[in-house]
Enzyme design. Structure first.
Site, PDB file in Angstrom:
ATOM      1  N   ARG A   1      -6.613  20.840  -7.948  1.00 20.35           N
ATOM      2  CA  ARG A   1      -6.870  20.640  -9.367  1.00 20.35           C
ATOM      3  C   ARG A   1      -6.297  19.277  -9.757  1.00 20.35           C
ATOM      4  NH1 ARG A   1      -2.333  20.079 -10.452  1.00 20.35           N
ATOM      5  NH2 ARG A   1      -2.909  19.224 -12.481  1.00 20.35           N
ATOM      6  N   GLY A   2      -6.617  18.865 -10.980  1.00 26.41           N
ATOM      7  CA  GLY A   2      -6.306  17.510 -11.400  1.00 26.41           C
ATOM      8  C   GLY A   2      -7.543  16.658 -11.183  1.00 26.41           C
TER       9      GLY A   2
ATOM     10  N   GLN B   1       1.014  25.130 -14.555  1.00 27.90           N
ATOM     11  CA  GLN B   1       1.033  23.941 -13.701  1.00 27.90           C
ATOM     12  C   GLN B   1       2.301  23.121 -13.894  1.00 27.90           C
ATOM     13  OE1 GLN B   1      -1.509  24.881 -15.691  1.00 27.90           O
ATOM     14  NE2 GLN B   1      -3.516  24.331 -14.851  1.00 27.90           N
TER      15      GLN B   1
ATOM     16  N   ASP C   1      -8.531  14.503 -18.310  1.00 27.47           N
ATOM     17  CA  ASP C   1      -9.654  14.909 -17.476  1.00 27.47           C
ATOM     18  C   ASP C   1     -10.929  14.155 -17.847  1.00 27.47           C
ATOM     19  OD1 ASP C   1      -9.064  17.553 -15.695  1.00 27.47           O
ATOM     20  OD2 ASP C   1      -7.720  17.430 -17.411  1.00 27.47           O
TER      21      ASP C   1
ATOM     22  N   ASN D   1      -7.976  17.071 -22.159  1.00 24.16           N
ATOM     23  CA  ASN D   1      -6.917  17.309 -21.183  1.00 24.16           C
ATOM     24  C   ASN D   1      -6.531  18.784 -21.248  1.00 24.16           C
ATOM     25  OD1 ASN D   1      -5.140  16.155 -19.164  1.00 24.16           O
ATOM     26  ND2 ASN D   1      -3.466  16.555 -20.562  1.00 24.16           N
ATOM     27  N   LYS D   2      -5.620  19.171 -20.397  1.00 25.70           N
ATOM     28  CA  LYS D   2      -5.215  20.571 -20.309  1.00 25.70           C
ATOM     29  C   LYS D   2      -4.883  21.143 -21.683  1.00 25.70           C
ATOM     30  CE  LYS D   2      -5.256  22.553 -17.376  1.00 25.70           C
ATOM     31  NZ  LYS D   2      -6.397  23.417 -16.954  1.00 25.70           N
TER      32      LYS D   2
END
Length: 351
Positions: free
Chosen positions: A54-55, A204, A245, A255-256
């Site tokens: 991920r990322g 995370q 992202d 983003n998250k």
């Protein structure tokens, strides 16, 4: 690459013969360091979908290298080999809709395939794809190292920096984006302590960011996501830095989930809020954050914690994986091309 880069954690890598993609399984951290050995496109796609990797930058690297490893299973007929490569690209493109780096990586590999002369044998085409994938990964790593140089001067000489999600070596080709900036600042002698948001629901920050920083000897405390505002009010946080992202043409940032909350809190408390991301994360084809597709993940990520159900049976859940932070809440963007204020970045995209 420098000696610094050769010694760092590389969570996505190809075997020397190009037949196997090695992935550090992020789902097992911090308890175990498990590596996955993948050699077909479906296993690579599932690893991306199930967050083994991920990322945004790391996903792109996994797709590029995974195509090479998978290609050893394709037909030796030149036409069928090329068709299989294109089908593999289509499968990989369906894995995660928000992270734009995935689509950059696939476009890079499609371009490499198109460059190969029609009559070139399969071995030659595969060799060209192998070289293209390695270049892509090297470029991503170089971008992280350069943006760290640009971003480190923005970090406080002494103080605490808040992070959200994981933006380190695990999320990239190595070194990291936002966490890479922190690494460089710490290495330069700045006395930085990190507060890592746990980052619900998949944790995370608690599992991965804390693991990386502890490994590097950088002081870190994990906090629940809902603690950041109180600590800002007490003057305990001097800056916040996150990854991205996808960045829209106007500077809006996907983003998250929880990033938007951090940005709003920073604005109220007059704390700088930085976004560190490679230039490839900027998507000029997306006008604003309203156009960015937001992935809705499995609701059990909310219902379950450590394998135990935490919500009453029969109740629903929402689980958007990302949120969008308006450009006006970003103090500056840190990229390998330099540091840009939101208005400057938007003007560059529109020029």
């Amino acid at each position: 690459m420098t000696s610094e880069s050769s010694a760092m954690l590389r969570p996505v890598k190809l075997s020397p013969d190009g037949r196997v993609l090695h992935l550090l399984d992020q789902r097992s951290l911090p308890e175990r360091e498990d590596w996955l050995d993948l050699d077909d496109v479906e296993s690579v796609a599932e690893a991306i979908e199930r967050l083994a990797v991920r990322g945004a930058p790391a996903i792109g690297c996994a797709a590029a290298l995974g195509l090479v490893a998978s290609s050893w299973r394709f037909s030796d007929d030149t036409v069928m080999f090329r068709e299989s490569c294109l089908m593999a690209c289509e499968r990989l493109a369906r894995t995660r809709p928000t992270a734009v780096n995935l689509f950059h990586a696939i476009a890079h590999m499609r371009g490499a395939l198109a460059e190969c002369p029609a009559g070139l044998a399969v071995a030659g085409v595969r060799g060209h794809l192998h070289a293209a994938a390695l270049r892509y990964v090297d470029d991503e790593l170089r971008a992280c190292l350069t943006m760290a140089d640009h971003g480190a001067p923005l970090m406080p000489e002494v103080g605490t920096v808040l992070t959200h999600c994981n933006t380190g070596a695990l999320a990239t080709a190595g070194w990291g984006t936002a966490l890479g900036v922190i690494r460089r600042a710490h290495a330069s002698g700045k006395k930085i302590r990190v507060l890592a948001d746990e980052t619900r629901p998949v944790l995370q920050g608690a599992r991965l960011t804390a693991w990386e920083l502890r490994h590097d000897g950088i002081p870190v405390d994990v906090i629940a996501d809902n603690m950041a505002g109180a600590l800002m009010a007490r003057g305990e946080i001097q800056a916040a830095i996150v990854g991205a992202d996808r960045i829209a043409r106007n500077g809006d940032v996907a983003n998250k989930i929880g990033t938007y909350t951090v940005a709003v809190l920073c604005r109220y408390h007059q704390i700088p809020f930085y976004v560190a991301a490679p230039w490839s994360t900027i998507d000029p084809s997306t006008a604003s954050g309203a156009e960015i597709p937001i992935e809705e993940r499995d609701h059990n990520e909310v219902h379950l914690h450590g394998g135990r159900r935490m919500t009453p049976a029969g109740v629903g859940a929402r689980n958007p994986a990302f949120d969008v932070t308006p450009a006006e809440l970003v103090t500056a963007f840190i990229t390998e091309r330099g540091v840009f204020r939101p208005a400057t970045l938007s003007a560059l995209m529109d020029s």
